[in-house]
Write an enzyme that holds these catalytic residues in place. Sequence first.
Site, short mmCIF file in Angstrom:
data_model
loop_
_atom_site.label_atom_id
_atom_site.label_comp_id
_atom_site.label_asym_id
_atom_site.label_seq_id
_atom_site.Cartn_x
_atom_site.Cartn_y
_atom_site.Cartn_z
N CYS A 20 0.85 -1.21 0.00
CA CYS A 20 0.00 0.00 0.00
C CYS A 20 0.88 1.25 0.00
O CYS A 20 2.07 1.19 0.31
CB CYS A 20 -0.93 0.01 1.21
SG CYS A 20 -0.03 0.11 2.77
N CYS A 23 2.63 2.02 3.31
CA CYS A 23 3.86 1.25 3.55
C CYS A 23 5.02 1.88 2.79
O CYS A 23 6.15 1.92 3.29
CB CYS A 23 3.69 -0.20 3.08
SG CYS A 23 2.19 -0.96 3.67
N ASP A 399 -4.62 21.39 -34.33
CA ASP A 399 -3.85 22.22 -35.25
C ASP A 399 -3.93 21.53 -36.61
O ASP A 399 -3.69 20.33 -36.71
CB ASP A 399 -2.41 22.31 -34.76
CG ASP A 399 -1.60 23.28 -35.59
OD1 ASP A 399 -2.11 24.36 -35.88
OD2 ASP A 399 -0.47 22.93 -35.96
#
Length: 712
Positions: A20, A23, A399
């Site tokens: 996680c 951690c 563009d």
Amino acid sequence: MSESLSKEEMKAYRVQGFSCAGCAKTFENNVKKLQGVEDAEVNFGASKVFVKGKITIEELEKAGSFENLKVRDEKEQKVVHEPFWKQKENIKVYISAILLLVSWFLGKQLGEEHFLPTIWYALSILIGGYTLFIKGLRNLSRLQFDMNTLMTIAIIGAAIIGEWMEGATVVILFAISEALERYSMDKARQSIESLMDIAPKEALIRRGNEEMSIHVDDIQVGDIMIVKSGQKLAMDGTVLKGTSTLNQAAITGESVPVTKTVNDEVFAGTLNEEGMLEVRVTKRVEDTTLSKIIHLVEEAQAERAPSQAFVDKFAKYYTPTIVILAMLIAIIPPLIVGDWNTWVYQGLAVLVVGCPCALVVSTPVAVVTAIGNAAKNGVLIKGGVYLEETGSLKVIAFDKTGTLTKGIPVVTDIVTYSGNEDELMTITAAIEKGSQHPLASAIIRKAEEKRLHFNDVSMEEFQSITGKGVKAQINNKIYYVGSPSLFEELHNQIRSDQKEKIIHLQTAGKTVMVLGTQSEILAFIAVADEIRETSKEVINQLNHLGIETVMLTGDNRRTAKAIGQQVGVVDVEADLLPEDKLTFIKELRREHKNVAMVGDGVNDAPALAASTVGVAMGGVGTDTALETADIALMSDDLNKLPYTVQLSRKALTIIKQNITFSLGIKALALLLVVPGWLTLWIAIFADMGATLLVTLNSLRLLRIKDKKSNLN
């Protein structure tokens, strides 16, 4: 990390075992405290740690021992991952589960009050949860309330009130939940790990008369690399000898092979399908296009998405609130109605429900999965913020030159009014030789095709008229080359029949350039930029997705409108100077908020920067596009744009589903406190179930392969 400290000054290591983000933060803090370390930063998404200072891998692994992290040098070969069920971290779960079953069996045989089942339950809790308790008690001593703290209090509390079986079950299910988080993040990272394995680690190099197989780290710029049919290129370079077709799918996402011959650029990770090539190496291994893609994707995975920032902020207040709520439930009702055991049990169950596992994992797994998947399909998304913003786009501005068109204008018509065609083209080419305008190259190419000697013409007093054209003196006579509006400003000398001709050419999608003097118009030269084969289909797909498409161009309105109708854009903005494009993008943002600008990343860099999401094409050939854009389409066409929008929308939907579901399931479980129905069983299943479903939901993004994928 401070701005002055760049990642180039730091040594990178790969880390295995993060479960996680919390951690990862703990590991980062531990590394910073090590002797000899000046600074450190962990990239959780890419599973890497950057360290400045003198440090050994053993010291880094000691800093990560709380999570049994494994560390290796970034340049080391990838270790073969053990199957999920064989991983060392999961062995304690199996032992704990066996002890739980033994305890349950003994309880049935000897009775729950007997001391033997209690001893076995206690062993199950200790073996399955000892790392959890170390982290939880350490955090509790610092008054830091995270999921480890909540679980530690709940399990110890359950044991104190005699609920040994439920305490042991919570330990096992929480361990399973953590293992699932670890598995899901590893799975999400697989896309980028597979990119690392694309290019060979060795190449056949010729130095002098000797051919030898050399590791890529030892290959120098200028070495001659020999690539046989069926082999992948290990390095970027230019072809010295040979002609072949290369499959560039690994870089561009396009499976159609591209023919390469002498002086063509080739890239590491591409597959040589036919002949043998000799390639002069032009970049070191760390500078190849593939290496840059991997580096930028890993950086992108570390960028926090807006929804992640919300989740982190929410969790910061949510967890302490749950602790206070649990204390109130455990203390206040017993003071009124008695029955301490029942209400303390309810309070402990609330602590377990309050564990924010599913919420914390809801965004990063989805973001890492989506960015990794996009990279495999030839789209480089620079971070979770751009992923989410692309999913919310209302307008995409293009563009025209080099994006919707091929960017290679050609002369289509020459209409003369005075003088010989070749003489007039020679004069025009001689003047345009000094111009930087894209249309000038078309005139020069036409003059070269006609073998006109325009280089021999003596030209003086060249002057650019910004946005209108150029003028110069040839043979003591001033000539002008520019737009029709330039000649209207000069002396309003365009006749009605000439105006009709201009309108006719412009309506056909051509740009008209006029050659003339102070007193008369000598010729019209019509130039057209060929539309890309994919443009119409891509614009059609985007329109069907409900996105408003706008074309920006410096062309006159009639020419622009004709091209706009051919490609199918909703709106056309013409007669724009470069600064006008920037202003228009800002106006679009004020009106629609989320606006993307698509260009080549070079000429339109200011407009790309001003948009919510800047998208550059042809990232495989230009470092500028990779560096300046928020999203880079690695192939030189728009094919991947609808796929990118759909992937981003799906990712955004999944993130919202995850956050809503993880909060909803918590709220539902907490409501069970009112009638007193909430148990530790329900609490941990609500937490683990939510984590599992959120993870599986995020991993659905791996199934999205290309623009034709069904994303519903």
